[in-house]
Design an enzyme around this catalytic site. Structure first.
Site, PDB file in Angstrom:
ATOM      1  N   ALA A   1       5.236 -22.787 -13.709  1.00  0.00           N
ATOM      2  CA  ALA A   1       5.365 -21.467 -14.353  1.00  0.00           C
ATOM      3  C   ALA A   1       4.745 -21.483 -15.742  1.00  0.00           C
ATOM      4  CB  ALA A   1       6.844 -21.076 -14.416  1.00  0.00           C
TER       5      ALA A   1
ATOM      6  N   GLY B   1       0.451 -19.959 -13.847  1.00  0.00           N
ATOM      7  CA  GLY B   1       1.476 -19.559 -12.877  1.00  0.00           C
ATOM      8  C   GLY B   1       2.167 -18.265 -13.273  1.00  0.00           C
TER       9      GLY B   1
ATOM     10  N   ASN C   1      -5.989 -29.187 -11.868  1.00  0.00           N
ATOM     11  CA  ASN C   1      -7.191 -30.019 -12.035  1.00  0.00           C
ATOM     12  C   ASN C   1      -6.884 -31.512 -12.032  1.00  0.00           C
ATOM     13  OD1 ASN C   1      -9.501 -28.325 -12.259  1.00  0.00           O
ATOM     14  ND2 ASN C   1      -8.688 -27.542 -14.197  1.00  0.00           N
TER      15      ASN C   1
ATOM     16  N   ARG D   1     -17.241 -16.229 -14.016  1.00  0.00           N
ATOM     17  CA  ARG D   1     -17.820 -16.512 -15.343  1.00  0.00           C
ATOM     18  C   ARG D   1     -19.318 -16.222 -15.345  1.00  0.00           C
ATOM     19  NH1 ARG D   1     -13.926 -21.780 -16.202  1.00  0.00           N
ATOM     20  NH2 ARG D   1     -12.301 -20.597 -17.280  1.00  0.00           N
TER      21      ARG D   1
ATOM     22  N   HIS E   1     -15.595 -28.348  -9.275  1.00  0.00           N
ATOM     23  CA  HIS E   1     -15.162 -27.598 -10.442  1.00  0.00           C
ATOM     24  C   HIS E   1     -15.314 -28.504 -11.653  1.00  0.00           C
ATOM     25  CE1 HIS E   1     -13.236 -24.500 -12.644  1.00  0.00           C
ATOM     26  NE2 HIS E   1     -12.097 -25.137 -12.837  1.00  0.00           N
TER      27      HIS E   1
HETATM   28  P1  NAD Z   1       0.557 -25.125 -18.397  1.00  0.00           P
HETATM   29  O1  NAD Z   1       0.766 -26.388 -19.140  1.00  0.00           O
HETATM   30  O2  NAD Z   1       0.662 -23.832 -19.131  1.00  0.00           O
HETATM   31  O3  NAD Z   1       1.569 -25.060 -17.168  1.00  0.00           O
HETATM   32  C1  NAD Z   1       1.806 -26.100 -16.285  1.00  0.00           C
HETATM   33  C2  NAD Z   1       3.247 -26.005 -15.871  1.00  0.00           C
HETATM   34  O4  NAD Z   1       3.499 -26.966 -14.840  1.00  0.00           O
HETATM   35  C3  NAD Z   1       4.237 -26.304 -17.002  1.00  0.00           C
HETATM   36  O5  NAD Z   1       5.095 -25.188 -17.184  1.00  0.00           O
HETATM   37  C4  NAD Z   1       4.988 -27.535 -16.502  1.00  0.00           C
HETATM   38  O6  NAD Z   1       6.348 -27.554 -16.901  1.00  0.00           O
HETATM   39  C5  NAD Z   1       4.842 -27.383 -15.006  1.00  0.00           C
HETATM   40  N1  NAD Z   1       5.113 -28.608 -14.255  1.00  0.00           N
HETATM   41  C6  NAD Z   1       4.829 -29.889 -14.577  1.00  0.00           C
HETATM   42  N2  NAD Z   1       5.249 -30.724 -13.606  1.00  0.00           N
HETATM   43  C7  NAD Z   1       5.800 -29.955 -12.642  1.00  0.00           C
HETATM   44  C8  NAD Z   1       6.401 -30.224 -11.387  1.00  0.00           C
HETATM   45  N3  NAD Z   1       6.507 -31.490 -10.925  1.00  0.00           N
HETATM   46  N4  NAD Z   1       6.873 -29.200 -10.657  1.00  0.00           N
HETATM   47  C9  NAD Z   1       6.765 -27.922 -11.119  1.00  0.00           C
HETATM   48  N5  NAD Z   1       6.189 -27.606 -12.297  1.00  0.00           N
HETATM   49  C10 NAD Z   1       5.726 -28.601 -13.045  1.00  0.00           C
HETATM   50  O7  NAD Z   1      -0.879 -25.244 -17.693  1.00  0.00           O
HETATM   51  P2  NAD Z   1      -1.768 -24.050 -17.078  1.00  0.00           P
HETATM   52  O8  NAD Z   1      -2.682 -23.545 -18.125  1.00  0.00           O
HETATM   53  O9  NAD Z   1      -0.883 -23.108 -16.362  1.00  0.00           O
HETATM   54  O10 NAD Z   1      -2.671 -24.887 -16.045  1.00  0.00           O
HETATM   55  C11 NAD Z   1      -2.077 -25.491 -14.914  1.00  0.00           C
HETATM   56  C12 NAD Z   1      -3.077 -26.391 -14.185  1.00  0.00           C
HETATM   57  O11 NAD Z   1      -4.106 -25.558 -13.634  1.00  0.00           O
HETATM   58  C13 NAD Z   1      -3.806 -27.401 -15.081  1.00  0.00           C
HETATM   59  O12 NAD Z   1      -4.000 -28.603 -14.390  1.00  0.00           O
HETATM   60  C14 NAD Z   1      -5.149 -26.731 -15.358  1.00  0.00           C
HETATM   61  O13 NAD Z   1      -6.146 -27.668 -15.681  1.00  0.00           O
HETATM   62  C15 NAD Z   1      -5.378 -26.076 -14.014  1.00  0.00           C
HETATM   63  N6  NAD Z   1      -6.347 -24.970 -14.027  1.00  0.00           N
HETATM   64  C16 NAD Z   1      -7.230 -24.915 -12.984  1.00  0.00           C
HETATM   65  C17 NAD Z   1      -8.131 -23.886 -12.900  1.00  0.00           C
HETATM   66  C18 NAD Z   1      -9.077 -23.826 -11.731  1.00  0.00           C
HETATM   67  O14 NAD Z   1     -10.077 -23.106 -11.778  1.00  0.00           O
HETATM   68  N7  NAD Z   1      -8.808 -24.534 -10.649  1.00  0.00           N
HETATM   69  C19 NAD Z   1      -8.167 -22.903 -13.898  1.00  0.00           C
HETATM   70  C20 NAD Z   1      -7.236 -22.968 -14.928  1.00  0.00           C
HETATM   71  C21 NAD Z   1      -6.309 -24.009 -14.988  1.00  0.00           C
END
Ligand code: NAD
Length: 325
Positions: free
Chosen positions: A19, A23, A129, A160, A184
């Protein structure tokens, strides 16, 4: 007291694991589209509950009718039609997505294993990621059929490219369709000949140097935002990209979208997940489209595959040694 009416049996359910910024933004977008109920799960006690309550309190003003639950308990995600995995750490300035491999492998293993226990029929969309490898890992640890595991990245990378083309020409972004394949990361393969302004290839309206500049900006699109934000990475365009995938699946739109899909010989690559044009509908991946590419683009795609393969090999070693559970 329970409300006197319950309509949960007819409403689709999305479970969002993680979240954080991506999320919670996705949760907001989904309920506002009125397409599905949302369960938002995180390991931080109170955090997803707080976000869910805040979103529930906006329902009347925004005039949607969806329910959103915040939880730390995977049992609440049971019976989800779609599970989105965004749990994990985002990049910090100077980090590559691959730098996240070790830490996020643990998190994704745990999240995917728990989620599939409660939603064995769900389609999984992976966002964490390094994306291509985390999608593979989700497939490995859930044991689900390949067509029900899809990574989100190509839609974001294409969005983008689309945005940069629109800014360059000063025209409506919605008139532009862009296509970006591959991993990616810095090696991704934007395809100018398949990127169009209302059907007209951009090669007709932009010169080669300009296209090259926009291609490079697309490749660095994520890093550009990380460098500006300093804490965390992009989340609005990523959440919008996930939303597009969810709607294609739940509404069985059968859209042709660049998704991280399992390859079995397509583009000369096998046994890995990589960004390719994918027909997406209610079954998940319906089919992969093989486009004709220039020699340089085919080679670039193979290099993406090579890099993803190295990370998969590392993952497989961790799995064999029992270091991921
Ligand atoms: P964020 O740090 O804001 O949120 C991540 C959340 O995951 C945190 O709230 C954390 O408490 C939670 N978390 C950690 N371990 C967990 C578990 N075992 N179970 C449930 N929740 C858990 O990060 P974000 O900006 O939301 O990004 C999330 C991920 O998505 C990152 O790895 C980021 O690199 C990736 N991302 C990918 C893309 C893509 O194009 N694929 C784009 C943006 C972000």
């Amino acid at each position: 007291m329970n409300p006197p009416f319950s309509r949960t049996c007819v409403v689709k359910k999305i479970a969002i694991i993680g979240a954080g910024k991506v999320g919670s933004t996705l949760a907001q977008m989904m309920v506002e589209r009125n397409v599905a109920d949302v369960v938002l799960l995180d390991v931080i006690a109170g955090w997803p509950q707080g976000i869910a309550l805040d979103l529930m309190e906006a329902r009347g003003i925004l005039r949607h009718d969806r329910t959103i639950i915040g939880t730390n308990d995977f049992a609440d995600t049971a019976g989800a039609d779609i599970v989105v995995i965004t749990a994990g750490q985002p990049r910090k300035p100077g980090m590559s997505r691959d730098d996240l491999l070790m830490i996020n492998s643990q998190i994704v293993t745990q999240a995917a294993t728990q989620a599939v226990k409660y939603s064995p029929d769900a389609i999984f969309i992976v966002v964490t990621n390094p994306l291509d490898v985390m999608t593979y890992l989700t497939w490995r640890v859930t044991g689900l059929p390949k067509h029900r595991i899809i990574g989100m990245a190509g839609i974001l990378d294409a969005a983008r490219f689309q945005a940069f083309i629109a800014m360059e020409l000063g025209i409506a972004a919605s008139d532009i369709n862009a296509m970006v394949l591959g991993s990616h990361g810095d090696l991704m393969v934007p395809l100018p000949q398949y990127s169009t302004v209302n059907g007209v290839p951009i090669t007709e309206v932009l010169d080669t140097d300009t296209i090259e500049r926009l291609v490079n900006r697309t490749r660095n699109g994520g890093a550009e935002i990380v460098a500006l934000l300093k804490i965390g990475s992009a989340f609005y365009a990523p959440a919008a990209s996930i939303r597009l995938m969810i709607e294609a699946i739940l509404l069985n739109e059968v859209r042709l979208l660049p998704c991280c899909s399992y390859l079995q010989g397509e583009y000369g690559l096998s046994d890995l997940f990589l960004g390719v044009p994918t027909w997406l509908g209610c079954q998940g991946v319906q089919k992969i489209l093989e486009l004709s590419l220039t020699d340089a683009q085919s080679q670039a795609l193979l290099e993406c595959g090579e890099q993803v393969r190295q990370n998969i090999d590392q993952l497989e070693r961790l799995l064999v040694e029992g270091k991921l559970s």
